[in-house]
Scaffold this motif. Structure first.
Motif, PDB file in Angstrom:
ATOM      1  N   LEU A 121       0.837  -1.200   0.000  1.00 15.82           N
ATOM      2  CA  LEU A 121       0.000   0.000   0.000  1.00 15.82           C
ATOM      3  C   LEU A 121       0.874   1.252   0.000  1.00 15.82           C
ATOM      4  CD1 LEU A 121      -2.792   1.469   0.397  1.00 15.82           C
ATOM      5  CD2 LEU A 121      -2.272   1.339   2.847  1.00 15.82           C
ATOM      6  N   GLU A 122       1.861   1.285   0.877  1.00 15.78           N
ATOM      7  CA  GLU A 122       2.753   2.446   0.948  1.00 15.78           C
ATOM      8  C   GLU A 122       3.499   2.653  -0.369  1.00 15.78           C
ATOM      9  OE1 GLU A 122       5.128   1.328   4.274  1.00 15.78           O
ATOM     10  OE2 GLU A 122       3.767   2.223   5.721  1.00 15.78           O
ATOM     11  N   LEU A 123       3.999   1.582  -0.951  1.00 16.27           N
ATOM     12  CA  LEU A 123       4.718   1.698  -2.221  1.00 16.27           C
ATOM     13  C   LEU A 123       3.817   2.223  -3.331  1.00 16.27           C
ATOM     14  CD1 LEU A 123       6.906  -1.531  -2.160  1.00 16.27           C
ATOM     15  CD2 LEU A 123       7.690   0.832  -1.958  1.00 16.27           C
ATOM     16  N   ARG A 124       2.587   1.717  -3.389  1.00 18.64           N
ATOM     17  CA  ARG A 124       1.653   2.187  -4.419  1.00 18.64           C
ATOM     18  C   ARG A 124       1.344   3.669  -4.247  1.00 18.64           C
ATOM     19  NH1 ARG A 124      -0.702  -2.764  -3.870  1.00 18.64           N
ATOM     20  NH2 ARG A 124      -2.211  -2.023  -2.348  1.00 18.64           N
ATOM     21  N   LEU A 125       1.109   4.092  -3.025  1.00 20.80           N
ATOM     22  CA  LEU A 125       0.767   5.496  -2.791  1.00 20.80           C
ATOM     23  C   LEU A 125       1.932   6.426  -3.115  1.00 20.80           C
ATOM     24  CD1 LEU A 125      -1.289   5.259   0.530  1.00 20.80           C
ATOM     25  CD2 LEU A 125      -2.151   5.783  -1.755  1.00 20.80           C
ATOM     26  N   PHE A 126       3.135   6.079  -2.659  1.00 21.38           N
ATOM     27  CA  PHE A 126       4.273   6.967  -2.873  1.00 21.38           C
ATOM     28  C   PHE A 126       4.814   6.915  -4.294  1.00 21.38           C
ATOM     29  CE2 PHE A 126       4.276   7.139   1.738  1.00 21.38           C
ATOM     30  CZ  PHE A 126       4.535   8.477   1.945  1.00 21.38           C
ATOM     31  N   SER A 127       4.607   5.813  -4.996  1.00 21.33           N
ATOM     32  CA  SER A 127       5.077   5.747  -6.378  1.00 21.33           C
ATOM     33  C   SER A 127       4.290   6.686  -7.276  1.00 21.33           C
ATOM     34  CB  SER A 127       4.994   4.321  -6.908  1.00 21.33           C
ATOM     35  OG  SER A 127       3.643   3.928  -7.067  1.00 21.33           O
ATOM     36  N   ARG A 128       3.084   7.045  -6.876  1.00 14.82           N
ATOM     37  CA  ARG A 128       2.251   7.933  -7.691  1.00 14.82           C
ATOM     38  C   ARG A 128       2.640   9.397  -7.586  1.00 14.82           C
ATOM     39  NH1 ARG A 128      -3.580   4.973  -7.424  1.00 14.82           N
ATOM     40  NH2 ARG A 128      -2.724   2.962  -8.012  1.00 14.82           N
ATOM     41  N   ILE A 129       3.513   9.734  -6.653  1.00 15.87           N
ATOM     42  CA  ILE A 129       3.932  11.131  -6.531  1.00 15.87           C
ATOM     43  C   ILE A 129       5.415  11.332  -6.833  1.00 15.87           C
ATOM     44  CG2 ILE A 129       2.100  11.641  -4.887  1.00 15.87           C
ATOM     45  CD1 ILE A 129       4.281  11.685  -2.692  1.00 15.87           C
ATOM     46  N   ALA A 130       6.152  10.256  -7.033  1.00 18.02           N
ATOM     47  CA  ALA A 130       7.603  10.364  -7.236  1.00 18.02           C
ATOM     48  C   ALA A 130       7.957  11.162  -8.486  1.00 18.02           C
ATOM     49  CB  ALA A 130       8.227   8.973  -7.311  1.00 18.02           C
ATOM     50  N   PHE A 131       7.112  11.109  -9.504  1.00 19.31           N
ATOM     51  CA  PHE A 131       7.427  11.813 -10.742  1.00 19.31           C
ATOM     52  C   PHE A 131       7.520  13.320 -10.538  1.00 19.31           C
ATOM     53  CE2 PHE A 131       2.873  12.137 -10.654  1.00 19.31           C
ATOM     54  CZ  PHE A 131       2.570  13.322 -11.300  1.00 19.31           C
ATOM     55  N   ILE A 132       6.814  13.864  -9.561  1.00 22.72           N
ATOM     56  CA  ILE A 132       6.858  15.309  -9.310  1.00 22.72           C
ATOM     57  C   ILE A 132       8.233  15.716  -8.807  1.00 22.72           C
ATOM     58  CG2 ILE A 132       5.896  17.165  -7.883  1.00 22.72           C
ATOM     59  CD1 ILE A 132       3.196  15.672  -8.162  1.00 22.72           C
ATOM     60  N   ARG A 133       8.809  14.897  -7.947  1.00 18.95           N
ATOM     61  CA  ARG A 133      10.165  15.164  -7.455  1.00 18.95           C
ATOM     62  C   ARG A 133      11.165  15.098  -8.609  1.00 18.95           C
ATOM     63  NH1 ARG A 133      11.224  11.072  -3.621  1.00 18.95           N
ATOM     64  NH2 ARG A 133      12.004   9.879  -5.359  1.00 18.95           N
TER      65      ARG A 133
END
Length: 148
Positions: free
Chosen positions: A48-60
């Motif tokens: 769950l944590e990986l799915r949630l954080f992978s969706r915002i990594a592109f902004i960084r």
């Protein structure tokens, strides 16, 4: 635009969890997480944590790329500035005006691209921080609700 959309989506999901407006029967993250807990146990939480954080990594990554693009623009500006400078013409008073004009134009390109890249990087970094905090809060709320 993508960061604003993600911030809005995370905020809505957090609000729905906090107010209890997350319909479990319709699916959604909470229902999916609860099903994963039943079958996967502890690995479901990490997934769950990986799915949630992978969706915002592109902004960084975009924020970091903007700094690099600003630096590339700086190099291009210096190339423009120095491209027509000829050491032989440096002593010619009539040629100095053209050389100075080219230097100023190239330095303008260099400084503006650095400025734009840096400002946009700061803006996206702030958006990413908002998203990371919201995503962490969403993950914690989903984990708490999933175990309740």
């Amino acid at each position: 635009m993508a960061s604003a959309w993600r911030i809005n989506k995370v905020t809505q999901e957090l609000d729905n969890l906090r107010t209890g407006n997350t319909p479990i029967s319709e699916g959604g993250r909470l229902a999916t997480y609860r099903r994963a807990l039943e079958t996967g146990g502890a690995s479901a939480t990490r997934a769950l944590e990986l799915r949630l954080f992978s969706r915002i990594a592109f902004i960084r990554h975009i924020a970091n790329a903007l700094v690099l693009l600003g630096l590339v623009g700086t190099v291009v500006g210096f190339i423009i500035a120095l491209g027509q400078v000829n050491a032989a013409n440096a002593s010619d008073v009539n040629a100095i005006g053209g050389i100075v004009g080219t230097l100023i134009e190239g330095m303008g390109v260099a400084l503006y691209t650095t400025l734009v890249g840096s400002v946009l990087n700061l803006w996206l970094a702030a958006n990413y921080q908002l998203l990371a905090t919201g995503t962490a809060n969403l993950a914690a709320a989903l984990i708490d609700a999933g175990h309740a």
